[in-house]
Scaffold this active site. Structure first.
Site, PDB file in Angstrom:
ATOM      1  N   HIS A 222     -48.726 -47.890  27.274  1.00 57.18           N
ATOM      2  CA  HIS A 222     -49.021 -49.168  26.602  1.00 57.18           C
ATOM      3  C   HIS A 222     -49.776 -50.095  27.561  1.00 57.18           C
ATOM      4  O   HIS A 222     -50.742 -50.752  27.172  1.00 57.18           O
ATOM      5  CB  HIS A 222     -47.722 -49.889  26.198  1.00 57.18           C
ATOM      6  CG  HIS A 222     -46.935 -49.237  25.107  1.00 57.18           C
ATOM      7  ND1 HIS A 222     -45.602 -48.953  25.223  1.00 57.18           N
ATOM      8  CD2 HIS A 222     -47.285 -48.862  23.840  1.00 57.18           C
ATOM      9  CE1 HIS A 222     -45.155 -48.418  24.088  1.00 57.18           C
ATOM     10  NE2 HIS A 222     -46.158 -48.348  23.236  1.00 57.18           N
TER      11      HIS A 222
ATOM     12  N   LYS B 114     -37.623 -48.311  12.246  1.00 56.99           N
ATOM     13  CA  LYS B 114     -37.283 -47.216  13.161  1.00 56.99           C
ATOM     14  C   LYS B 114     -35.940 -47.378  13.879  1.00 56.99           C
ATOM     15  O   LYS B 114     -35.634 -46.564  14.743  1.00 56.99           O
ATOM     16  CB  LYS B 114     -38.375 -47.099  14.224  1.00 56.99           C
ATOM     17  CG  LYS B 114     -39.695 -46.537  13.713  1.00 56.99           C
ATOM     18  CD  LYS B 114     -40.641 -46.354  14.894  1.00 56.99           C
ATOM     19  CE  LYS B 114     -42.052 -45.993  14.467  1.00 56.99           C
ATOM     20  NZ  LYS B 114     -42.985 -46.088  15.596  1.00 56.99           N
TER      21      LYS B 114
ATOM     22  N   ARG C 278     -53.531 -40.942  21.606  1.00 55.63           N
ATOM     23  CA  ARG C 278     -53.188 -40.009  22.663  1.00 55.63           C
ATOM     24  C   ARG C 278     -53.746 -38.630  22.384  1.00 55.63           C
ATOM     25  O   ARG C 278     -54.561 -38.110  23.100  1.00 55.63           O
ATOM     26  CB  ARG C 278     -51.668 -39.939  22.835  1.00 55.63           C
ATOM     27  CG  ARG C 278     -51.124 -41.163  23.513  1.00 55.63           C
ATOM     28  CD  ARG C 278     -49.668 -41.332  23.262  1.00 55.63           C
ATOM     29  NE  ARG C 278     -49.409 -41.676  21.886  1.00 55.63           N
ATOM     30  CZ  ARG C 278     -48.248 -42.074  21.426  1.00 55.63           C
ATOM     31  NH1 ARG C 278     -47.210 -42.121  22.218  1.00 55.63           N
ATOM     32  NH2 ARG C 278     -48.103 -42.406  20.165  1.00 55.63           N
TER      33      ARG C 278
ATOM     34  N   SER D 266     -42.782 -43.829  23.898  1.00 54.11           N
ATOM     35  CA  SER D 266     -41.485 -44.488  24.049  1.00 54.11           C
ATOM     36  C   SER D 266     -40.365 -43.522  23.678  1.00 54.11           C
ATOM     37  O   SER D 266     -39.320 -43.503  24.337  1.00 54.11           O
ATOM     38  CB  SER D 266     -41.401 -45.722  23.153  1.00 54.11           C
ATOM     39  OG  SER D 266     -42.386 -46.655  23.514  1.00 54.11           O
TER      40      SER D 266
HETATM   41  P1  ADP Z   1     -45.688 -48.123  16.682  1.00 57.12           P
HETATM   42  O1  ADP Z   1     -44.281 -48.098  16.188  1.00 57.12           O
HETATM   43  O2  ADP Z   1     -46.519 -49.184  16.029  1.00 57.12           O
HETATM   44  O3  ADP Z   1     -46.384 -46.784  16.745  1.00 57.12           O
HETATM   45  P2  ADP Z   1     -45.537 -47.964  19.572  1.00 57.12           P
HETATM   46  O4  ADP Z   1     -44.967 -48.961  20.504  1.00 57.12           O
HETATM   47  O5  ADP Z   1     -44.914 -46.608  19.555  1.00 57.12           O
HETATM   48  O6  ADP Z   1     -45.520 -48.661  18.170  1.00 57.12           O
HETATM   49  O7  ADP Z   1     -47.073 -47.768  19.865  1.00 57.12           O
HETATM   50  C1  ADP Z   1     -47.971 -48.838  19.766  1.00 57.12           C
HETATM   51  C2  ADP Z   1     -49.389 -48.325  19.953  1.00 57.12           C
HETATM   52  O8  ADP Z   1     -49.532 -47.844  21.286  1.00 57.12           O
HETATM   53  C3  ADP Z   1     -49.761 -47.143  19.056  1.00 57.12           C
HETATM   54  O9  ADP Z   1     -51.124 -47.260  18.708  1.00 57.12           O
HETATM   55  C4  ADP Z   1     -49.564 -45.947  19.926  1.00 57.12           C
HETATM   56  O10 ADP Z   1     -50.402 -44.884  19.547  1.00 57.12           O
HETATM   57  C5  ADP Z   1     -49.984 -46.522  21.274  1.00 57.12           C
HETATM   58  N1  ADP Z   1     -49.372 -45.805  22.383  1.00 57.12           N
HETATM   59  C6  ADP Z   1     -48.080 -45.532  22.623  1.00 57.12           C
HETATM   60  N2  ADP Z   1     -47.916 -44.836  23.761  1.00 57.12           N
HETATM   61  C7  ADP Z   1     -49.156 -44.658  24.263  1.00 57.12           C
HETATM   62  C8  ADP Z   1     -49.688 -43.975  25.402  1.00 57.12           C
HETATM   63  N3  ADP Z   1     -48.914 -43.305  26.240  1.00 57.12           N
HETATM   64  N4  ADP Z   1     -51.001 -44.018  25.581  1.00 57.12           N
HETATM   65  C9  ADP Z   1     -51.807 -44.644  24.698  1.00 57.12           C
HETATM   66  N5  ADP Z   1     -51.397 -45.275  23.612  1.00 57.12           N
HETATM   67  C10 ADP Z   1     -50.093 -45.278  23.388  1.00 57.12           C
END
Ligand code: ADP
Length: 167
Positions: A18, A42, A92, A130
Site C-alpha cells: 500500500h 469483510k 498486483r 493484507s
Molecule cells: P480493498 O478491500 O478495497 O481491496 P485493500 O486494502 O485490500 O482494500 O486494497 C486497497 C488497494 O490496494 C487495492 O487496489 C489493492 O489491489 C491494492 N493493494 C493491496 N496490496 C497491494 C500490494 N501489495 N501492492 C499493490 N497494491 C496493493
C-alpha cells in the site's frame, strides 16, 4: 486546476505494498487522499480507528505527503465530494484484474467524470496482501519484511490476546 486523487481501501492492516502505491501516486497528483472504507463487509481484524491510526503513523514516518481520511458509503460519491478526478488502485497480478476491471467500469457507469488509474507496486510486493500478512501473523510467522514496525507490533498484540483467550 488542482488534481486530486483518492486511494481507497480497507487497509486491514496497511502493508508496504500500500505504501509503495501511495508513494507512486503522490508523484502524479497535487493531492492524494488515502480513504479508509468505514463500510466493510469483510469483517476486519482491526477497527476503523486502529486502521486509521496505523495508516497515519506509517505515512508520517515514511514522509509520504498524503492526506488520510475515512469514507462512508459509495466511493464515487465520496470522490465527487472531495472534488477528486481519479481513483487510484493497486494492481498486483492477473488475479486482481477481473475484480478491479469490474469495479472500475461500474464506478464509471455511476460517474463517468472519474477515472480509475492502476499503479503497480515494486515487484517484491506483488505477492503481498493484507490477508496474507494476517495469516502469517496468526500463525506466529515473521511479518517484518511486509509491514512497518508498528503494524508488526499491532499484529503480534492482536494474535497474542486471541491465542491467550483461546487457552
Ligand atoms: P480493498 O478491500 O478495497 O481491496 P485493500 O486494502 O485490500 O482494500 O486494497 C486497497 C488497494 O490496494 C487495492 O487496489 C489493492 O489491489 C491494492 N493493494 C493491496 N496490496 C497491494 C500490494 N501489495 N501492492 C499493490 N497494491 C496493493
Amino acid at each position: 486546476m488542482m488534481r486530486k486523487a483518492v486511494y481507497p481501501g480497507s487497509f486491514d492492516p496497511i502493508t508496504n505494498g500500500h505504501l509503495d502505491v501511495m508513494a507512486r501516486a503522490q508523484t502524479l497528483f497535487d493531492e492524494v487522499i488515502v480513504a479508509i472504507a468505514a463500510d466493510n463487509t469483510k469483517s476486519p481484524l482491526f477497527t476503523l480507528d486502529e486502521r486509521l491510526a496505523m495508516v497515519q503513523q506509517a505515512v508520517k514516518e515514511q514522509k509520504i505527503p498524503v492526506k488520510v481520511k475515512v469514507f462512508n458509503g459509495l466511493l464515487v460519491n465520496y470522490v465527487a465530494e472531495e472534488g477528486a478526478c481519479a481513483i487510484v488502485r493497486g494492481l498486483r497480478a492477473v488475479s486482481d484484474f477481473e475484480f478491479e476491471f469490474q469495479l472500475a467500469l461500474m464506478n464509471r457507469k455511476i460517474n463517468d467524470q472519474v477515472e480509475t488509474i492502476f499503479l503497480m507496486p515494486r515487484d517484491t510486493y506483488t505477492y503481498l496482501s493484507s490477508s496474507i500478512v494476517k495469516e502469517i501473523g496468526r500463525l506466529g510467522g515473521p511479518v517484518s519484511a511486509f509491514v512497518p514496525p508498528h503494524v508488526e507490533t499491532a499484529l503480534k498484540r492482536r494474535f497474542e490476546t486471541d491465542n491467550q483467550s483461546k487457552k
